[in-house]
Scaffold this motif. Structure first.
Motif, mmCIF file in Angstrom:
data_model
loop_
_atom_site.group_PDB
_atom_site.id
_atom_site.type_symbol
_atom_site.label_atom_id
_atom_site.label_comp_id
_atom_site.label_asym_id
_atom_site.label_seq_id
_atom_site.Cartn_x
_atom_site.Cartn_y
_atom_site.Cartn_z
ATOM 1 N N VAL A 1 0.852 -1.186 0.000
ATOM 2 C CA VAL A 1 0.000 0.000 0.000
ATOM 3 C C VAL A 1 0.888 1.236 0.000
ATOM 4 N N LYS A 43 -2.180 7.201 1.493
ATOM 5 C CA LYS A 43 -3.463 7.835 1.194
ATOM 6 C C LYS A 43 -3.360 8.901 0.112
ATOM 7 N N TRP A 64 -9.668 5.360 -3.747
ATOM 8 C CA TRP A 64 -9.235 4.003 -3.460
ATOM 9 C C TRP A 64 -7.763 4.028 -3.047
ATOM 10 N N GLN A 65 -7.330 2.953 -2.404
ATOM 11 C CA GLN A 65 -5.928 2.840 -2.005
ATOM 12 C C GLN A 65 -5.043 2.672 -3.233
ATOM 13 N N THR A 78 -1.883 1.142 -4.798
ATOM 14 C CA THR A 78 -1.125 -0.055 -4.428
ATOM 15 C C THR A 78 -0.218 -0.512 -5.560
#
Length: 322
Positions: A126, A129, A205-206, A208
């Motif tokens: 991840v 943010k 959304w995250q 990644t």
């Protein structure tokens, strides 16, 4: 910067034309060097990890010609070969090269990804943010916009790095010699959902990255421990970052003094047609910065090459003896 800070910066290696580091860089190196001296990386929480293959054979320093079908670098019998990713061009209706990852930013990205992979033992990473938060985490505290700003460059280098294909080749020359190749990419899947207009804004959304099996397995199996504070100090010089990682990697196994010839160093750290004399001066300038954050390294430029003596590693050895 205070006079005491200036005194802690190493003198230029013998024969180097430049006698000093720029004051702004010297101040940053001094700050990180002081922190490193006071507390080791594991206790400070700044221990990081790089993949061994990308320490032995490194990425470009400057942008290669986009029309090059492949770019490569060789160290000993090991070569790194990179093929750029391609993207559709709406104007021409054809696919064009995205360009090669180069410079400091991809190196900081690789160090951060390697560190997260070892820390979490997870392939899916991840990124954070917001883009601003992620830039801080890799050591880029200046967030500037515009065509040549840091925000634009980070997004661009991430896309180039994650879209490219790489291969590590060993041997193959002369004819009949042993040969081995391992093709890989850094990421199997990339999702960047950060706002383009506002780097502080969190995405819906995250964001990644899912690391490829080969990259993940190598970084977890054979990580090269580094101090992320050193990388922060060296972040304006990709060659200094490479020299730092390479020196601490060599010192994990170096048992006797050795000289690495300039010809071999140029293959590993040079940039194509660069004259050897100019290359030597570039290495000496980069080494001056490295020794500010890694003073335990015994590395001396000589007429024959870079003379190394066994030294303490930048990051203390663990029980597992990485």
């Amino acid at each position: 910067m205070s006079s005491s800070a200036l005194k802690t910066v190493p003198k230029a290696p013998k024969g180097a034309r430049t006698a000093a580091i720029r004051p702004s860089v010297a101040a940053r190196l001094f700050e990180e060097a002081q922190a490193i001296e006071q507390e080791d990386a594991f206790r400070a929480g700044t221990a990081g990890f790089m993949g061994r293959a990308l320490v032995q054979a490194t990425l470009p320093y400057r942008e290669p010609d986009r029309d090059l079908p492949v770019w490569g670098r060789t160290a000993g019998d090991t070569s790194l070969i990179i093929k750029p990713g391609y993207v559709h061009d709406d104007e021409t209706g054809t696919f064009k090269s995205m360009g090669y990852p180069y410079g400091t930013i991809p190196r900081l990205l690789l160090a951060w990804l390697g560190t997260e992979a070892v820390r979490t033992n997870e392939k899916r990473v991840v990124l954070g943010k917001s883009l601003s938060e992620f830039m801080d985490s890799i050591g880029l505290t200046s967030h500037t916009g515009g065509r040549n700003g840091s925000i634009t460059r980070v997004r661009e280098m991430m896309k180039r790095l994650f879209a490219s294909d790489m291969a590590i080749m060993r041997g193959g020359a002369p004819k009949g010699a042993d040969f081995a190749t391992s093709k890989f990419s850094i990421a199997d899947e990339t999702n960047l959902w950060w706002s383009r207009q506002d780097p502080e804004q969190a995405g819906l959304w995250q964001s990644t990255v899912t690391l490829s099996d080969k990259f993940f397995n190598e970084i977890v199996a054979t990580p090269v421990p580094i101090d992320l504070r050193a990388l922060r100090g060296l972040r304006q010089s990709p060659m200094a970052i490479d020299l730092y990682c390479w020196l601490t990697y060599r010192n994990f196994a170096l048992r006797a003094p050795t000289t690495i010839p300039w010809e071999a160093l140029k293959l590993q750290f040079g940039s194509g047609a660069e004259a050897e004399k100019k290359f030597r001066e570039t290495v000496k300038r980069a080494l001056l910065q490295v020794l500010a954050v890694y003073p335990a390294a015994s590395a001396t430029p000589t007429k024959a090459g870079l003379y190394l003596e066994p030294s303490k590693t930048s990051v203390p050895r663990l029980v597992k003896d990485w």
